[in-house]
Motif scaffolding. Structure first.
Motif, short mmCIF file in Angstrom:
data_model
loop_
_atom_site.label_atom_id
_atom_site.label_comp_id
_atom_site.label_asym_id
_atom_site.label_seq_id
_atom_site.Cartn_x
_atom_site.Cartn_y
_atom_site.Cartn_z
N GLY A 36 39.29 26.83 53.75
CA GLY A 36 38.87 28.12 54.40
C GLY A 36 38.71 29.10 53.36
N THR A 37 37.41 29.78 53.15
CA THR A 37 37.27 30.96 52.20
C THR A 37 37.28 32.08 53.06
OG1 THR A 37 34.91 30.61 52.23
CG2 THR A 37 36.16 29.30 50.58
N PHE A 38 37.51 32.36 54.15
CA PHE A 38 37.43 33.46 54.96
C PHE A 38 37.91 34.64 54.36
CE2 PHE A 38 38.45 36.51 58.18
CZ PHE A 38 37.34 37.23 58.55
N ILE A 39 39.22 34.62 53.79
CA ILE A 39 40.05 35.61 53.35
C ILE A 39 39.45 36.00 51.79
CG2 ILE A 39 42.46 36.03 52.42
CD1 ILE A 39 43.64 34.07 54.62
N VAL A 40 39.15 34.92 51.02
CA VAL A 40 38.80 35.49 49.80
C VAL A 40 37.32 36.35 49.85
CG1 VAL A 40 37.87 34.63 47.89
CG2 VAL A 40 39.54 33.39 49.03
N GLN A 41 36.44 35.79 50.90
CA GLN A 41 35.22 36.60 51.13
C GLN A 41 35.55 37.69 51.59
OE1 GLN A 41 32.88 33.89 53.50
NE2 GLN A 41 32.36 32.65 51.92
N SER A 42 36.49 38.06 52.42
CA SER A 42 36.90 39.27 53.07
C SER A 42 37.39 40.22 52.04
CB SER A 42 37.66 39.17 54.25
OG SER A 42 37.22 38.30 55.19
N GLU A 43 38.43 39.78 51.22
CA GLU A 43 38.75 40.61 50.16
C GLU A 43 37.75 40.85 49.31
OE1 GLU A 43 43.41 38.36 49.87
OE2 GLU A 43 41.63 37.73 48.12
N ILE A 44 36.88 40.10 48.88
CA ILE A 44 35.86 40.50 47.91
C ILE A 44 34.74 41.40 48.45
CG2 ILE A 44 33.69 39.59 46.49
CD1 ILE A 44 35.20 36.92 46.28
N TYR A 45 34.50 41.51 49.75
CA TYR A 45 33.72 42.32 50.47
C TYR A 45 34.31 43.70 50.63
CZ TYR A 45 31.01 44.43 54.13
OH TYR A 45 29.95 45.45 54.71
N ILE A 46 35.73 43.57 50.87
CA ILE A 46 36.22 44.91 51.05
C ILE A 46 36.36 45.82 49.63
CG2 ILE A 46 38.64 45.98 51.63
CD1 ILE A 46 38.83 43.78 53.97
N THR A 47 36.66 45.06 48.70
CA THR A 47 36.94 45.50 47.29
C THR A 47 35.58 45.87 46.55
OG1 THR A 47 37.21 43.57 46.36
CG2 THR A 47 39.19 44.62 46.92
N ALA A 48 34.71 45.08 46.71
CA ALA A 48 33.39 45.27 46.00
C ALA A 48 32.56 46.20 46.55
CB ALA A 48 32.83 43.79 45.91
N THR A 49 32.50 46.54 47.93
CA THR A 49 31.65 47.46 48.57
C THR A 49 32.08 48.93 48.01
OG1 THR A 49 31.70 46.16 50.50
CG2 THR A 49 31.06 48.53 50.68
N PRO A 50 33.38 49.46 48.01
CA PRO A 50 33.65 50.63 47.48
C PRO A 50 33.35 50.61 46.01
CG PRO A 50 35.62 49.64 48.32
CD PRO A 50 34.56 48.76 48.74
N MET A 51 33.89 49.62 45.30
CA MET A 51 33.66 49.56 43.86
C MET A 51 32.10 49.67 43.77
SD MET A 51 35.60 47.08 41.47
CE MET A 51 37.05 46.94 42.29
N LEU A 52 31.22 49.25 44.36
CA LEU A 52 29.89 49.36 44.07
C LEU A 52 29.32 50.68 44.41
CD1 LEU A 52 27.63 47.79 42.59
CD2 LEU A 52 26.98 46.84 45.01
#
Length: 322
Positions: free
Chosen positions: A204-220
């Motif tokens: 499952g990639t849900f955890i990875v996708q959640s981490e990327i979304y949570i970190t990438a959104t404010p970083m962008l």
């Protein structure tokens, strides 16, 4: 029943072996004719050499010319360093893939490539925000510029941004490293980007996708907010200048940075933000080339051709050696 049980155990063991047998991926690159592949190889090789030479020129000029020992050119030299890191992380392996009409890369190598790619892109997002803040202080608070934007302060800001990016991306890189990958092990892309990479994961990639979304959104979004606010105040300050010549002179110091910001965020949004429904794989590869191959070449050209200080430093360097 005994035979059925053995068959189930055999199928389970085969499935587990298939999940662990994948230790490398096949990068397809551009699946075109041999003549076109050779043309693309020569084109990307020339662009890569031009990117390295151009960014090295910017770095050497900034470090050797006293007039360029200012915060703005310090940030420009940092941008040049990470442009070289980005293009060196992607282009050599891409050239190898073009020559061989596809090339293998280990799972660890793919993760390492994605890590340096993500770190370079994320740091450049924050760096462009720092550059816009520097222009804001220089134009809106010129009397306090030298006391606010000291060399030590700029260095501290850059180090904080780097370690923030380094730490945040390392978190989900560790999570990606724990994923299991099974066949097919074909990545129909130019490099190990996040979307085609995660599509091959069996676990499952849900955890990875959640981490990327949570970190990438404010970083962008946070750098974009800083850039928009900075240039809002800059435009207001420029409009208060009575003479058109003065307005043009002040705004010309920001034009190069605005062009770089537009190219960087324009290509990033076209690849990762704009919906990809109906977008062909070839188009996705071409858009990826914009920020991995062409942008590191365009940035030093913009800063050298549209900047009088850089052009004067180049002239002095040529006169000194010739």
């Amino acid at each position: 029943m005994c035979v059925m049980r053995r068959l189930i155990l055999f199928l389970v063991s085969v499935q587990e072996n298939n999940r662990t047998v994948v230790t490398e991926f096949l990068l397809l690159g551009f699946q075109v004719t041999e003549g076109l592949r050779l043309f693309l190889f020569c084109l990307f090789f020339v662009i890569y050499c031009g990117s390295i030479c151009g960014n090295l020129l910017i770095i050497s000029l900034v470090s050797s010319t006293k007039n360029l020992h200012t915060p703005m050119y310090f940030f420009i030299s940092l941008l040049a360093i990470f442009d070289m890191l980005l293009t060196t992380d992607i282009v050599p392996n891409m050239l190898h893939t073009l020559l061989n009409n596809g090339a293998t890369i280990t799972v660890i190598g793919c993760i390492v490539q994605f890590y340096f790619f993500s770190t370079s892109e994320a740091f450049q997002c924050l760096l462009l925000a720092l550059m816009s803040y520097d222009r804001y202080v220089a134009i809106c608070n010129p009397l306090r510029y030298t006391t606010l934007m000291t060399n030590t302060y700029c260095l501290i800001l850059s180090v904080i941004c780097f370690f923030f990016v380094f730490s945040v991306i390392l978190i989900y890189i560790i999570t990606i490293a724990k994923l299991n990958f099974c066949s097919p092990n074909i990545i129909d892309h130019l490099f190990c980007d996040v979307v085609p990479f995660l599509e091959l994961a069996c676990s499952g990639t849900f955890i990875v996708q959640s981490e990327i979304y949570i970190t990438a959104t404010p970083m962008l979004t946070i750098p974009i907010i800083i850039i928009v606010l900075s240039y809002t105040y800059i435009v207001r300050a420029v409009l208060r200048i009575p003479s058109s010549t003065g307005r043009q002179k002040v705004f010309s110091t920001c034009s190069s940075h605005l062009i770089v910001v537009s190219i960087f965020y324009g290509t990033m949004f076209s690849v990762y933000i704009v919906p990809t429904k109906g977008q062909t794989i070839t188009m996705s590869k071409i858009l990826s080339l914009l920020y991995t191959v062409f942008t590191p070449l365009i940035n030093p050209i913009i800063y050298s051709l549209r900047n009088k200080d850089i052009k004067n430093a180049i002239k002095e360097l040529i006169n000194k050696h010739l």
